[in-house]
Design an enzyme around this catalytic site. Structure first.
Site, PDB file in Angstrom:
ATOM      1  N   GLY A 119       0.830  -1.203   0.000  1.00 54.96           N
ATOM      2  CA  GLY A 119       0.000   0.000   0.000  1.00 54.96           C
ATOM      3  C   GLY A 119       0.863   1.252   0.000  1.00 54.96           C
ATOM      4  N   ASP A 165      -3.686  -3.776  -9.108  1.00 55.62           N
ATOM      5  CA  ASP A 165      -3.805  -4.202 -10.508  1.00 55.62           C
ATOM      6  C   ASP A 165      -3.059  -3.238 -11.433  1.00 55.62           C
ATOM      7  OD1 ASP A 165      -5.328  -6.424  -9.820  1.00 55.62           O
ATOM      8  OD2 ASP A 165      -7.196  -5.282  -9.895  1.00 55.62           O
ATOM      9  N   ARG A 210      -7.037   9.334  -8.250  1.00 56.37           N
ATOM     10  CA  ARG A 210      -8.281   9.534  -9.000  1.00 56.37           C
ATOM     11  C   ARG A 210      -9.280   8.451  -8.630  1.00 56.37           C
ATOM     12  NH1 ARG A 210      -4.571  10.653 -14.256  1.00 56.37           N
ATOM     13  NH2 ARG A 210      -4.649   8.404 -14.550  1.00 56.37           N
TER      14      ARG A 210
HETATM   15  P1  ADP Z   1      -3.731  -3.913  -3.481  1.00 50.26           P
HETATM   16  O1  ADP Z   1      -4.565  -2.900  -4.200  1.00 50.26           O
HETATM   17  O2  ADP Z   1      -3.586  -5.189  -4.261  1.00 50.26           O
HETATM   18  O3  ADP Z   1      -4.082  -4.134  -2.051  1.00 50.26           O
HETATM   19  P2  ADP Z   1      -1.569  -2.235  -2.553  1.00 50.26           P
HETATM   20  O4  ADP Z   1      -2.557  -1.509  -1.731  1.00 50.26           O
HETATM   21  O5  ADP Z   1      -0.433  -2.894  -1.859  1.00 50.26           O
HETATM   22  O6  ADP Z   1      -2.242  -3.308  -3.508  1.00 50.26           O
HETATM   23  O7  ADP Z   1      -0.997  -1.179  -3.619  1.00 50.26           O
HETATM   24  C1  ADP Z   1      -0.186  -1.540  -4.713  1.00 50.26           C
HETATM   25  C2  ADP Z   1       0.831  -0.450  -4.972  1.00 50.26           C
HETATM   26  O8  ADP Z   1       0.150   0.778  -5.233  1.00 50.26           O
HETATM   27  C3  ADP Z   1       1.761  -0.150  -3.800  1.00 50.26           C
HETATM   28  O9  ADP Z   1       2.904  -0.991  -3.854  1.00 50.26           O
HETATM   29  C4  ADP Z   1       2.113   1.314  -4.032  1.00 50.26           C
HETATM   30  O10 ADP Z   1       3.204   1.429  -4.933  1.00 50.26           O
HETATM   31  C5  ADP Z   1       0.861   1.873  -4.688  1.00 50.26           C
HETATM   32  N1  ADP Z   1      -0.004   2.536  -3.690  1.00 50.26           N
HETATM   33  C6  ADP Z   1      -1.037   1.986  -2.998  1.00 50.26           C
HETATM   34  N2  ADP Z   1      -1.571   2.884  -2.132  1.00 50.26           N
HETATM   35  C7  ADP Z   1      -0.857   4.027  -2.294  1.00 50.26           C
HETATM   36  C8  ADP Z   1      -0.902   5.334  -1.698  1.00 50.26           C
HETATM   37  N3  ADP Z   1      -1.800   5.636  -0.738  1.00 50.26           N
HETATM   38  N4  ADP Z   1       0.004   6.249  -2.127  1.00 50.26           N
HETATM   39  C9  ADP Z   1       0.904   5.975  -3.093  1.00 50.26           C
HETATM   40  N5  ADP Z   1       0.999   4.767  -3.678  1.00 50.26           N
HETATM   41  C10 ADP Z   1       0.150   3.804  -3.296  1.00 50.26           C
END
Ligand code: ADP
Length: 295
Positions: A212, A243, A276
């Site tokens: 995340g 994704d 977005r």
């Molecule tokens: P999923 O949607 O499968 O749970 P994650 O939440 O781990 O996956 O997010 C995947 C990638 O998206 C992270 O490794 C990060 O690079 C990016 N990302 C997710 N949330 C944020 C955020 N709040 N700010 C910036 N990048 C984010």
């Protein structure tokens, strides 16, 4: 050139102040139908990131099915191998409350028909630079796709979502496993992402755990793990972040970019998407990703 084998769902989203309890009826504020499904989302992400993408999947012969197909076409995804089957399309019934919490029922519908490959599917996978797999369709079909890729020496990227126990044969045919931190913990019983990734290396050669807003962690056999920070941005909707990350990463790797730089680029892509609203609607195009990544 990327092949995606997986789910296509119409997301039916109701926005409410507070989600209803059992037996209760509440009035919602807004309703949206949004094309989704992890397979289709990864296909859109990869197509917008600049690859030629073929979606292998199934929609129903209902109105959602034609909507899902045209949404993929609109993002430039090749839908020649997307079958239309008798019955309803896959749907996700989502209630989003004012705290941003959600409750979801997924009805697989047409996705349940994806239990085997056609000759066309096998040829498509064999000709691809990478195959993207997730677990929203029956395991036997996912396994058949992974086997086809392995037989042709095609790199397979597996997103193990929704989390479930994985047959050893599927992991043996996976080159890069991409769990988020929750899926990594569910697969291994280990809460620490770095330790979970290390444990998963006994089954697959490369692992990326997405964390995340904390970024991602890359682990490969015989090398020190690498952490890639997320971009510092204001997130408005993180649906589909994973994704977007996987689709962009696959495109960058298919172009021959080394893993650390490919992870940086994927992180720039997913950071754009979280700023977005929407899942596939928020996915960035190549010029935007290059701009944000500074490359
Ligand atoms: P999923 O949607 O499968 O749970 P994650 O939440 O781990 O996956 O997010 C995947 C990638 O998206 C992270 O490794 C990060 O690079 C990016 N990302 C997710 N949330 C944020 C955020 N709040 N700010 C910036 N990048 C984010």
């Amino acid at each position: 050139h990327i092949a995606v084998f997986g789910s296509t769902n119409m997301d039916l989203v109701a926005y409410v102040a507070k989600a209803p309890q059992r037996g209760e009826t509440v009035t919602g504020r807004e309703f949206r139908t949004l094309p989704g499904g992890k397979g289709a989302n990864q296909a859109v992400a990869a197509a917008r990131a600049g690859a030629t993408v073929a979606m292998i999947g199934a929609v129903g012969n209902d109105a959602f099915g034609s909507g899902l197909r045209s949404a993929l076409d609109h993002s430039g995804v090749d839908t020649d191998l997307l079958r239309t089957v008798e019955g309803p399309s896959g749907t996700a019934h989502i209630v989003v409350d004012d705290d941003g919490g959600n409750a979801i029922v997924v009805v697989p519908g047409a996705n349940a028909s994806l239990t085997a490959l056609s000759a066309g599917d096998t040829a498509e996978i064999a000709a691809a630079d990478a195959l993207l797999l997730q677990l929203e369709t029956p395991l036997e079909g996912v396994l058949a796709a992974a086997r086809a890729a392995r037989e042709s020496g095609v790199r397979t990227l597996l997103t193990p979502a929704p989390a479930q126990p994985l047959p050893p044969e599927l992991l043996a045919a996976t080159d890069l496993l991409l769990p988020n931190e929750h899926e990594a913990a569910a697969l291994t019983g280990i809460d620490d992402p770095a330790a979970a990734a290390a444990a998963l290396l006994s089954q697959v050669p490369e692992v990326v755990v997405t964390l995340g807003a904390a970024g991602s962690l890359y682990a490969a056999r015989g090398a020190a793990p690498v952490t890639v920070p997320a971009r510092r941005v204001t997130a408005v909707d993180t649906t589909g972040a994973g994704d977007t990350f996987v689709g962009a990463l696959a495109v960058s790797l298919a172009e021959g970019t080394p893993m650390p730089q490919a992870l940086e680029w994927a992180s720039a892509a997913s950071a754009l998407s979280v700023q977005r609203p929407g899942a596939s609607a928020s996915m960035p195009y190549r010029t935007e990703i290059d701009g944000a990544a500074g490359g």
